[in-house]
Design an enzyme around this catalytic site. Structure first.
Site, short mmCIF file in Angstrom:
data_model
loop_
_atom_site.label_atom_id
_atom_site.label_comp_id
_atom_site.label_asym_id
_atom_site.label_seq_id
_atom_site.Cartn_x
_atom_site.Cartn_y
_atom_site.Cartn_z
N ASN A 194 19.29 -28.89 11.50
CA ASN A 194 18.64 -30.21 11.45
C ASN A 194 19.63 -31.35 11.60
O ASN A 194 19.38 -32.47 11.16
CB ASN A 194 17.83 -30.37 10.15
N ARG A 195 20.76 -31.06 12.24
CA ARG A 195 21.83 -32.05 12.45
C ARG A 195 22.40 -32.60 11.14
O ARG A 195 23.03 -33.66 11.13
CB ARG A 195 21.36 -33.19 13.36
N LEU A 196 22.21 -31.88 10.05
CA LEU A 196 22.82 -32.28 8.78
C LEU A 196 24.18 -31.58 8.67
O LEU A 196 24.45 -30.78 7.77
CB LEU A 196 21.91 -31.90 7.61
#
Length: 216
Positions: A194-196
């Site tokens: 989640n692009r975290l």
């Protein structure tokens, strides 16, 4: 214009590993050495490849890929033509940045610092270890300069090859040698879902490294 296909493939699935403050060493060079060793074992095309970004005195940037030729507590080393664009920019503005991108490991390392030429003896030693053809090419090519055509470059190589003959040693030209980038900041980036992404940055000040987490 090509439309962006959106999140797909490995971009949506990053999560091979994590990177947390309690798992990293106090010394960023120890972490770099561990990541570099893993990159070398990961069957990447060339884990030594790194983007080198420099800028002229007005701040206009340029970037290119060079190869890492060594690292230790003093910094990261590479070799090039001092009269090239990067060499001229380093001479005028001795601050630079490096980026390693190791896709199969979903990792990148960003390094910023001051850059300076290596001692001539170090450059001599590395130059002597290069293949003979590469040593001749270093004499023949006016790196980053405009040339009329490929044939001109090949003629210059042939003339240089004839000059040195088959047995004569090919010395290091004065315009060719090494640089060392002494890091002031090193960021380790680990891809996550989640692009975290995990981003841990080391900043050097007052004689020691400080560790911080950055938002992705």
């Amino acid at each position: 214009m090509t439309d962006n296909p959106g999140e797909s493939g490995w971009h949506a699935e990053l999560d091979q590993d994590d990177l947390t403050e309690d798992r990293v060493p106090a010394d960023p060079m120890a972490l770099f050495a561990a990541w570099y060793e893993q990159a070398c074992a990961a069957d990447l095309f060339d884990p030594t490849a790194m983007t080198l970004a420099t800028a002229d005195p007005l701040g206009k940037p340029s970037a290119r890929t060079v190869l890492l030729k060594g690292f230790d507590d003093d910094g990261f080393r590479f070799y090039t033509n001092y009269d090239s664009r990067k060499g001229r920019e380093i001479n005028a503005n001795p601050h630079a940045a490096l980026v390693f991108w190791w896709d199969r490991l979903e990792r990148q390392v960003r390094i910023e610092g001051e850059i300076a030429p290596l001692p001539p003896a170090d450059s001599d030693s590395y130059f002597a270890s290069r293949p003979r053809g590469s040593r001749i090419g270093a004499h023949a090519s006016p790196q980053s300069r405009v040339i009329a055509n490929r044939q001109m470059l090949e003629r210059a190589y042939e003339q240089t090859e004839q000059q040195f003959g088959d047995d004569r040693a090919v010395p290091r030209p004065a315009h060719w040698g090494g640089y060392n980038l002494s890091p002031r900041a090193i960021e380790f980036w680990q891809g996550r879902r989640n692009r975290l992404h995990d981003r841990i940055v080391y900043r050097h000040s007052d004689g020691r490294w400080r560790i911080q987490r950055l938002a992705p």
